[in-house]
Design a protein around this motif. Structure first.
Motif, PDB file in Angstrom:
ATOM      1  N   ASP A  24      -8.502  -9.824   2.678  1.00 54.78           N
ATOM      2  CA  ASP A  24      -9.171  -8.670   3.265  1.00 54.78           C
ATOM      3  C   ASP A  24     -10.175  -9.151   4.302  1.00 54.78           C
ATOM      4  OD1 ASP A  24     -10.340  -6.321   3.844  1.00 54.78           O
ATOM      5  OD2 ASP A  24     -10.964  -5.835   1.802  1.00 54.78           O
ATOM      6  N   THR A 185       1.411  -6.973   3.295  1.00 53.63           N
ATOM      7  CA  THR A 185       0.175  -6.261   3.638  1.00 53.63           C
ATOM      8  C   THR A 185       0.526  -5.197   4.677  1.00 53.63           C
ATOM      9  OG1 THR A 185      -0.335  -7.697   5.497  1.00 53.63           O
ATOM     10  CG2 THR A 185      -1.223  -8.365   3.348  1.00 53.63           C
ATOM     11  N   ILE A 255      -3.356 -13.061  -5.491  1.00 58.57           N
ATOM     12  CA  ILE A 255      -3.622 -11.626  -5.322  1.00 58.57           C
ATOM     13  C   ILE A 255      -5.112 -11.333  -5.152  1.00 58.57           C
ATOM     14  CG2 ILE A 255      -1.560 -10.646  -6.424  1.00 58.57           C
ATOM     15  CD1 ILE A 255      -3.134 -10.576  -9.041  1.00 58.57           C
ATOM     16  N   TYR A 258      -7.144  -9.106  -1.942  1.00 55.16           N
ATOM     17  CA  TYR A 258      -5.932  -8.589  -1.278  1.00 55.16           C
ATOM     18  C   TYR A 258      -6.308  -7.541  -0.231  1.00 55.16           C
ATOM     19  CZ  TYR A 258      -0.802  -8.041  -1.571  1.00 55.16           C
ATOM     20  OH  TYR A 258       0.551  -8.054  -1.331  1.00 55.16           O
ATOM     21  N   ALA A 261      -6.659  -3.496  -0.570  1.00 46.47           N
ATOM     22  CA  ALA A 261      -6.717  -3.144  -1.994  1.00 46.47           C
ATOM     23  C   ALA A 261      -8.179  -3.124  -2.437  1.00 46.47           C
ATOM     24  CB  ALA A 261      -5.927  -4.145  -2.817  1.00 46.47           C
ATOM     25  N   ASP A 263     -11.407  -4.329  -3.904  1.00 50.72           N
ATOM     26  CA  ASP A 263     -11.972  -5.656  -4.134  1.00 50.72           C
ATOM     27  C   ASP A 263     -12.445  -5.829  -5.582  1.00 50.72           C
ATOM     28  OD1 ASP A 263     -13.131  -8.235  -3.397  1.00 50.72           O
ATOM     29  OD2 ASP A 263     -15.046  -7.204  -3.661  1.00 50.72           O
ATOM     30  N   GLY A 265     -10.830  -4.985  -8.145  1.00 53.64           N
ATOM     31  CA  GLY A 265      -9.602  -4.736  -8.908  1.00 53.64           C
ATOM     32  C   GLY A 265      -9.642  -5.377 -10.286  1.00 53.64           C
ATOM     33  N   ASP A 267      -7.780  -7.497 -11.581  1.00 58.20           N
ATOM     34  CA  ASP A 267      -7.466  -8.932 -11.665  1.00 58.20           C
ATOM     35  C   ASP A 267      -8.760  -9.753 -11.698  1.00 58.20           C
ATOM     36  OD1 ASP A 267      -7.766  -7.959  -8.963  1.00 58.20           O
ATOM     37  OD2 ASP A 267      -7.332 -10.002  -8.299  1.00 58.20           O
ATOM     38  N   SER A 316       1.155  -7.818  -8.113  1.00 58.36           N
ATOM     39  CA  SER A 316       0.553  -6.997  -7.053  1.00 58.36           C
ATOM     40  C   SER A 316       0.670  -5.528  -7.409  1.00 58.36           C
ATOM     41  CB  SER A 316       1.252  -7.207  -5.705  1.00 58.36           C
ATOM     42  OG  SER A 316       1.394  -8.552  -5.435  1.00 58.36           O
ATOM     43  N   LYS A 321      -2.452  -3.521  -6.168  1.00 58.39           N
ATOM     44  CA  LYS A 321      -2.807  -4.105  -4.866  1.00 58.39           C
ATOM     45  C   LYS A 321      -2.006  -3.505  -3.719  1.00 58.39           C
ATOM     46  CE  LYS A 321      -5.531  -7.217  -6.689  1.00 58.39           C
ATOM     47  NZ  LYS A 321      -6.917  -7.421  -6.334  1.00 58.39           N
TER      48      LYS A 321
END
Ligand code: SF4
Ligand code: SF4
Length: 356
Positions: A24, A185, A255, A258, A261, A263, A265, A267, A316, A321
């Protein structure tokens, strides 16, 4: 071998703007603090950690990259880093400073990103002048006997050059070559760089042939088509924790951060600015457990799609994502996301993060 190595996205700064970049670019530019880095490496001693890997952004752009390397040396770990080689001459000078012999002594290798078999293709993806800088870096590293790996992200532009890239790597005297699938992306879609699922498989088959035909060590990196639905990658076996430039432990750098997506997230497992490495490890083990339970449920209910066999693509999708793909409804990847994206998502609290 859990916690054998630790991977750090040292910074989100980069001197290039590659068309296939996963990261990103809208986030504020920043780097992990040397204090936090030192503290994490100190705690990692309890795990008998052996090795530290640096990615980014461009890791050598960390404003105190020399100090980062010296910290690794002081804790007696080996290290390697991924680089676009744009800065190579100044980094090389720093690494070879006679006052700090440990910097070269503990360097186990350098991984360079190459995205075409010729200057035109490579520079189209990475920017004018990049190809020449890479060849210059490789020639210096070869003379000094440094272990060099090259990573190629396969996309529509270089799809026709898969074999020539192996020839080039062999002519350059490289030790090993990794091919990787492009993580889609919006920019890569807009630039028409994203291959179809069939082309992903074709790329893998061609690389498989090269592996047999060439002397140079060739591999397909993570994310390729997996025969076994319950495949466990290095991240899922906790071989190598990934720490991002904000000091957060996340599932993996494939990932992390990403583009397009969230930030924050799921994950992202724990914030090491506020919790210890040990508590972050527990949270990670817990998150992987949930991830695996969700996958088992999908296997049981026969809900995995054909495209879910591409392991990083599955993640993803799982971590939300690539929800933006709904803007490209005609694309086969997008059709798969639209069909299944909301069926599985872990819901849990991330230690060190405020509860919503
Ligand atoms: S792919 Fe790597 S070198 Fe290229 S812009 Fe992204 S972080 Fe920088
Ligand atoms: S995206 Fe998933 S499969 Fe790929 S390396 Fe990360 S955790 Fe493993």
């Amino acid at each position: 071998m859990s916690f054998y190595e630790m991977s750090f996205e040292l910074t989100n700064k980069c001197n290039l703007n590659c068309l296939h970049c996963l990261r990103d670019k809208s986030d504020m530019r920043s780097s992990i603090s040397t204090g936090l880095f030192d503290s994490i490496l100190k705690q990692a001693k309890a795990y008998s950690l052996q090795h530290v890997a640096f990615t980014g952004g461009e890791p050598t752009l960390h404003p105190q990259f020399d100090r980062i390397v010296d910290t690794v040396v002081a804790y007696d770990y080996t290290y390697h880093f991924v680089t676009n080689a744009w800065n190579f001459l100044s980094v090389w000078k720093m690494l070879n400073d006679p006052a700090h012999p440990g910097r070269m002594h503990k360097l186990s290798g350098i991984s360079i990103s190459l995205d075409g078999a010729n200057e035109t293709t490579h520079d189209f993806i990475r920017g004018k002048g990049s190809f020449k800088k890479i060849l210059q870096a490789i020639s210096i590293l070869r003379v000094k006997g440094v272990d060099i790996s090259v990573q190629i992200t396969v996309n529509k532009k270089n799809f026709g050059e898969i074999e020539q890239m192996a020839m080039l790597a062999s002519e350059l005297g490289l030790k090993r070559l990794f091919y990787a699938h492009l993580e889609p992306t919006t920019l890569a879609f807009a630039q028409d760089l994203v291959l179809s699922p069939q082309q992903y498989r074709e790329a893998e088959a061609r690389v498989e042939k090269l592996k047999k035909a060439m002397k140079i060590e060739i591999n397909f990196s993570l994310g390729h088509h997996e025969q076994l639905p319950f495949f466990q990658c290095r991240a899922l076996t906790m071989y190598s924790p990934n720490i991002d430039y904000k000091g957060r432990l996340s599932f993996c750098c494939q990932i992390s951060g990403y583009r397009d997506a969230d930030d924050e997230g799921l994950d992202v497992v724990a914030d090491l600015n506020t919790v210890s490495l040990f508590d972050a490890h527990k949270a990670w083990a817990d998150a992987i457990h949930t991830f695996n339970l969700d996958k088992i449920e999908l296997i049981k209910n026969n809900q995995l799609t054909e495209l879910d066999a591409f392991s990083c693509y599955y993640c993803s999708k799982y971590f939300g994502k690539i929800d933006w793909m709904e803007k490209f409804p005609d694309n086969p990847w997008a059709q798969d996301v639209l069909k299944t994206r909301h069926t599985h998502r872990m819901k849990r609290h991330v230690p060190g993060r405020k509860k919503p």
